[in-house]
Enzyme design. Structure first.
Site, PDB file in Angstrom:
ATOM      1  N   ARG A  39     -39.145  14.351  -7.496  1.00  0.00           N
ATOM      2  CA  ARG A  39     -38.744  14.002  -8.858  1.00  0.00           C
ATOM      3  C   ARG A  39     -39.949  13.670  -9.739  1.00  0.00           C
ATOM      4  NH1 ARG A  39     -33.551  12.805 -10.156  1.00  0.00           N
ATOM      5  NH2 ARG A  39     -34.207  11.228 -11.652  1.00  0.00           N
ATOM      6  N   ASP A  51     -34.057  14.727 -21.305  1.00  0.00           N
ATOM      7  CA  ASP A  51     -33.275  14.626 -20.079  1.00  0.00           C
ATOM      8  C   ASP A  51     -33.510  15.844 -19.190  1.00  0.00           C
ATOM      9  OD1 ASP A  51     -31.493  13.507 -18.318  1.00  0.00           O
ATOM     10  OD2 ASP A  51     -29.708  14.120 -19.406  1.00  0.00           O
ATOM     11  N   GLY A  71     -35.689  15.164 -13.400  1.00  0.00           N
ATOM     12  CA  GLY A  71     -35.348  15.124 -11.977  1.00  0.00           C
ATOM     13  C   GLY A  71     -34.643  16.387 -11.522  1.00  0.00           C
ATOM     14  N   GLU A 118     -31.449   0.818 -19.140  1.00  0.00           N
ATOM     15  CA  GLU A 118     -30.682   1.087 -17.926  1.00  0.00           C
ATOM     16  C   GLU A 118     -31.524   1.770 -16.839  1.00  0.00           C
ATOM     17  OE1 GLU A 118     -29.473   1.998 -21.045  1.00  0.00           O
ATOM     18  OE2 GLU A 118     -28.222   0.194 -21.159  1.00  0.00           O
ATOM     19  N   ASN A 119     -32.664   2.336 -17.226  1.00  0.00           N
ATOM     20  CA  ASN A 119     -33.482   3.085 -16.269  1.00  0.00           C
ATOM     21  C   ASN A 119     -34.128   2.207 -15.203  1.00  0.00           C
ATOM     22  OD1 ASN A 119     -34.639   5.610 -18.646  1.00  0.00           O
ATOM     23  ND2 ASN A 119     -32.891   5.640 -17.245  1.00  0.00           N
ATOM     24  N   SER A 128     -35.039   3.921 -20.867  1.00  0.00           N
ATOM     25  CA  SER A 128     -33.976   3.071 -21.401  1.00  0.00           C
ATOM     26  C   SER A 128     -33.904   1.741 -20.661  1.00  0.00           C
ATOM     27  CB  SER A 128     -32.630   3.795 -21.289  1.00  0.00           C
ATOM     28  OG  SER A 128     -32.156   3.772 -19.958  1.00  0.00           O
ATOM     29  N   SER A 144     -25.932   8.006 -24.837  1.00  0.00           N
ATOM     30  CA  SER A 144     -26.617   7.145 -23.861  1.00  0.00           C
ATOM     31  C   SER A 144     -27.344   5.958 -24.487  1.00  0.00           C
ATOM     32  CB  SER A 144     -27.580   7.967 -23.000  1.00  0.00           C
ATOM     33  OG  SER A 144     -26.872   8.904 -22.219  1.00  0.00           O
TER      34      SER A 144
END
Length: 238
Positions: free
Chosen positions: A27, A14, A17, A61-62, A59, A188
């Site tokens: 980014r 993580d 960005g 969700e990404n 993920s 996460s």
């Protein structure tokens, strides 16, 4: 020289960005530097004696991120393997993927498949990339697989070993140590089943700054803990 008495390390990478934003960069530049860090940590972890290294690369969700960022992230497998596959081979590292692969763009998927095929006979550390991965989706997928087995005549008598065999990590041991970079203290939706008894280490270091020395600090913190797996210390009254 190997000196780590653990089998499986997982990392939530993580902060790419934020690393870029803090330096006035775009980014994607953070993601690019992050790829180089994957190379450094993978080879170092292998040398330290880690048997399995699982990296949360993308993920489920990404996909909500801006399309241009998603497109760039999906170009990273080509950048990574074209630059570092030779070194992975020299270090006897085996590449695998975890996740639902059908949604991954064809070019990225084929690059992963090629790397998996070229490293499949390697006997050293397993480097697992979790791509389009979500732990809840993984567990649901395993449940659906088991339901289909029962529907087709299997005995309805599931246990942990059988369920483990239906997960994406079916040939891997549970996670000993989970590291998350960037100061966030969340799981996460990552390897929820496999980290049931893992030690968790959260570091403020952003992933592009996560050096071999930072990795070693996390290992030292892990080595200073005593894993009881729900039991008690021999001399404990608690």
């Amino acid at each position: 020289m190997t000196d780590v008495a653990l089998k499986h390390v997982a990392i939530i990478m993580d902060g790419n960005g934020r690393w870029a934003n803090a330096r006035g960069k775009l980014r994607y530049e953070g993601h690019y530097v992050g790829v180089q860090r994957v190379r450094d940590i993978a080879i170092h972890a292998s040398a330290k004696g880690v048997k399995y290294l699982t990296l949360y690369a993308f993920s489920t969700e990404n996909w909500k991120r801006p399309q241009d960022e998603v497109d760039y992230i999906m170009s990273l497998p080509k950048i990574f393997f074209s630059s570092y596959l030779k070194e992975l081979m020299e270090n006897d590292i085996k590449v695998v993927m975890l996740g639902e692969t059908e949604r991954i763009p064809k070019v990225a998927r084929e690059i992963f498949i090629d790397a998996i095929d070229k490293t499949k006979e390697n006997k050293g550390m397993v480097l697992a990339f979790a791509v389009n991965y979500g732990a809840r989706d993984e567990i649901m997928h395993a449940c659906k697989c088991y339901a289909e087995m029962v529907k087709n005549g299997a005995e309805n008598d599931i246990d942990e070993d059988l369920f483990n065999g239906l997960l994406y990590t079916k040939n891997m041991p549970d996670v000993d140590l989970l590291i998350r970079t960037s100061g966030e203290k969340r799981i996460s939706n990552f390897l929820l089943w496999q980290i049931a008894y893992s030690e968790l280490v959260f570091t403020d270091t952003l992933w592009p700054d996560f050096t071999k020395e930072e990795f070693d600090k996390c290992i030292e913190e892990y080595k200073g803990r005593h894993r009881r797996f729900g039991g008690l210390d021999e001399n404990s009254s608690n």
